[in-house]
Design a protein around this motif. Structure first.
Motif, PDB file in Angstrom:
ATOM      1  N   ARG A 243       0.832  -1.206   0.000  1.00 51.00           N
ATOM      2  CA  ARG A 243       0.000   0.000   0.000  1.00 51.00           C
ATOM      3  C   ARG A 243       0.866   1.256   0.000  1.00 51.00           C
ATOM      4  N   ARG A 244       1.976   1.223   0.741  1.00 48.14           N
ATOM      5  CA  ARG A 244       2.876   2.386   0.776  1.00 48.14           C
ATOM      6  C   ARG A 244       3.437   2.698  -0.610  1.00 48.14           C
ATOM      7  N   LYS A 245       3.689   1.652  -1.390  1.00 49.28           N
ATOM      8  CA  LYS A 245       4.309   1.829  -2.710  1.00 49.28           C
ATOM      9  C   LYS A 245       3.278   1.990  -3.827  1.00 49.28           C
ATOM     10  N   GLY A 246       1.996   2.011  -3.470  1.00 50.32           N
ATOM     11  CA  GLY A 246       0.964   2.263  -4.479  1.00 50.32           C
ATOM     12  C   GLY A 246       0.448   1.033  -5.192  1.00 50.32           C
ATOM     13  N   GLY A 247       0.821  -0.152  -4.711  1.00 53.43           N
ATOM     14  CA  GLY A 247       0.300  -1.381  -5.298  1.00 53.43           C
ATOM     15  C   GLY A 247      -1.102  -1.681  -4.799  1.00 53.43           C
ATOM     16  N   ARG A 248      -1.753  -2.595  -5.484  1.00 52.82           N
ATOM     17  CA  ARG A 248      -3.110  -2.984  -5.086  1.00 52.82           C
ATOM     18  C   ARG A 248      -3.080  -4.225  -4.198  1.00 52.82           C
ATOM     19  N   VAL A 249      -3.976  -4.248  -3.227  1.00 52.66           N
ATOM     20  CA  VAL A 249      -4.180  -5.426  -2.385  1.00 52.66           C
ATOM     21  C   VAL A 249      -5.375  -6.179  -2.967  1.00 52.66           C
ATOM     22  N   ILE A 250      -5.105  -7.372  -3.482  1.00 48.05           N
ATOM     23  CA  ILE A 250      -6.119  -8.167  -4.174  1.00 48.05           C
ATOM     24  C   ILE A 250      -6.360  -9.434  -3.368  1.00 48.05           C
ATOM     25  N   CYS A 251      -7.531  -9.543  -2.792  1.00 47.21           N
ATOM     26  CA  CYS A 251      -7.841 -10.706  -1.963  1.00 47.21           C
ATOM     27  C   CYS A 251      -8.355 -11.853  -2.819  1.00 47.21           C
ATOM     28  N   VAL A 252      -7.863 -13.043  -2.532  1.00 49.03           N
ATOM     29  CA  VAL A 252      -8.364 -14.255  -3.165  1.00 49.03           C
ATOM     30  C   VAL A 252      -9.414 -14.836  -2.220  1.00 49.03           C
ATOM     31  N   GLY A 253     -10.661 -14.565  -2.535  1.00 46.02           N
ATOM     32  CA  GLY A 253     -11.758 -15.091  -1.741  1.00 46.02           C
ATOM     33  C   GLY A 253     -12.282 -14.130  -0.687  1.00 46.02           C
ATOM     34  N   THR A 254     -13.540 -14.323  -0.349  1.00 41.39           N
ATOM     35  CA  THR A 254     -14.180 -13.486   0.664  1.00 41.39           C
ATOM     36  C   THR A 254     -13.584 -13.745   2.041  1.00 41.39           C
ATOM     37  N   THR A 255     -13.013 -14.940   2.269  1.00 43.91           N
ATOM     38  CA  THR A 255     -12.416 -15.227   3.578  1.00 43.91           C
ATOM     39  C   THR A 255     -11.164 -14.382   3.799  1.00 43.91           C
ATOM     40  N   SER A 256     -10.322 -14.249   2.760  1.00 44.08           N
ATOM     41  CA  SER A 256      -9.139 -13.391   2.874  1.00 44.08           C
ATOM     42  C   SER A 256      -9.559 -11.944   3.080  1.00 44.08           C
ATOM     43  N   CYS A 257     -10.593 -11.533   2.350  1.00 39.81           N
ATOM     44  CA  CYS A 257     -11.119 -10.174   2.489  1.00 39.81           C
ATOM     45  C   CYS A 257     -11.593  -9.920   3.921  1.00 39.81           C
ATOM     46  N   ARG A 258     -12.379 -10.841   4.469  1.00 38.12           N
ATOM     47  CA  ARG A 258     -12.928 -10.642   5.809  1.00 38.12           C
ATOM     48  C   ARG A 258     -11.826 -10.623   6.856  1.00 38.12           C
ATOM     49  N   THR A 259     -10.763 -11.400   6.615  1.00 37.96           N
ATOM     50  CA  THR A 259      -9.658 -11.436   7.569  1.00 37.96           C
ATOM     51  C   THR A 259      -8.949 -10.095   7.653  1.00 37.96           C
ATOM     52  N   ILE A 260      -8.518  -9.571   6.514  1.00 32.40           N
ATOM     53  CA  ILE A 260      -7.740  -8.322   6.570  1.00 32.40           C
ATOM     54  C   ILE A 260      -8.610  -7.131   6.956  1.00 32.40           C
TER      55      ILE A 260
END
Length: 350
Positions: A243-260
């Motif tokens: 995030r600091r370097k301007g990249g995207r955080v792409i979650c694989v699955g709703t479980t990864s999304c809910r975790t972060i």
């Protein structure tokens, strides 16, 4: 909002009953979360949607072969036990069948007595506490005796149990697979890493509550189930650096999304974390970390359809699902995938 606002009509024949021969051969619908524009690709095309400096977040939870088939003693009547939560001291919270004949004190046997158990308590809601008796290591016995707890909409027998595991699964504890990850092969992950995309692993142990329908008329009246999840220090640092370097955080699955999203600070930063989450994401939610999502197609009126609607808008999601039905995409756990992000306008034409 009403639960019925998230309904779509799905023909039964589009529910995938078996996995494809090739993991990454599934179709991939690309949805622009801002415009609703759609493009049709295949999962092996995923690298063309990624950029150097992005980060893929993957759930490394492994499914427990948690379905045990045995018999009651004495008498020999059939018994089925599905492990839900480890309560310690060899005791698990379980779903049992036949429920009327599985009262406290009922003794059970599995694998010709290799594993025995006793029902000790009936819980509110009908689940049972079951105490097991065995020699050796419980997980090894489960690998030998247990079956995969496939979702209720899958009626076909699974020929290869590993096809209900991701190729990167390692932390045993889920009652259902984090299915968006089933499309990845080791070769595809190596290709993605080679182009400068980071891989970061979280753990969320998927519970059967993920299949529980929303019965309340108002979505805000639904009580979300809890699941245990963990973020390592290394993963937190990788995501923060992305995030600091301007990249995207792409979650694989709703479980990864809910975790972060569960453990992120208001400014989107993460640190090493572990605990139970019952985060409930529906339209109006502001994502703190996630930029894009790789996910399968979800059940009508489910909390997961609500989650993807929070990311791309209910109208865009329902329109995309209607197109998926028209195009005869395969749905649910062994079905096709979606990439929901901001990339579609930059894709080459067919």
């Amino acid at each position: 909002m009403k639960t019925s606002d998230f309904y779509y009509d799905l023909p039964q024949e589009l529910i995938a009953q078996t996995p494809l021969d090739r993991r990454d051969g599934s179709r991939l619908m690309v949805l622009d979360k801002n415009t609703g524009a759609v493009k049709h690709m295949h999962f092996y095309d995923l690298p063309s949607l990624l950029r150097p400096g992005d980060c893929l977040v993957l759930n490394d939870s492994r499914v427990l072969p948690a379905r045990l088939l045995g018999h009651r003693e004495p008498g020999g009547g059939a018994a089925e036990v599905l492990l839900l939560n480890d309560k310690g001291d060899k005791t698990w919270e379980c779903l049992v069948r036949p429920g009327k004949k599985m009262k406290p004190g009922t003794k059970l046997s599995f694998g010709d007595g290799l594993l025995t158990a006793e029902v000790t308590e009936t819980l509110e809601g009908g689940n049972r506490l079951v105490r097991f008796h065995y020699d050796g290591i419980f997980l090894e016995l489960l690998e030998q005796l247990g079956k995969m707890p496939l979702p209720p909409y899958i009626k076909a027998e699974l020929q290869d149990p590993e096809r209900y595991q991701t190729v990167y699964s390692r932390e045993v504890g889920s009652a259902a697979a984090p299915t968006a990850g089933l499309h990845f092969t080791k070769e595809l992950l190596e290709q993605i890493q080679a182009m400068g995309v980071s891989l970061a692993y979280v753990t969320l142990h998927v519970g059967l509550g993920t299949f529980r329908p929303v019965k309340e008329e108002e979505i805000t009246d639904h009580e979300m189930h809890s699941e245990y999840c963990m973020i390592s220090k290394e993963t937190a640092e990788t995501i923060n650096e992305t995030r600091r370097k301007g990249g995207r955080v792409i979650c694989v699955g709703t479980t990864s999304c809910r975790t972060i999203e569960s453990w992120a600070a208001e400014d989107g930063t993460l640190k090493e974390s572990a605990g139970w989450t019952n985060i409930y994401i529906y339209p109006g939610y502001r994502f703190k970390v996630l930029d894009a999502l790789i996910t399968n197609f979800h059940l009508p009126e489910s909390t997961l359809v609500m989650l993807v609607s929070a990311l791309a808008g209910r109208e865009h999601i329902l329109a995309a699902y209607e197109e998926a039905v028209r195009e005869k995409y395969r749905f649910f756990s062994f079905g096709d995938a979606m990439f929901i992000g901001d990339q579609i306008q930059k894709l080459p034409e067919d």
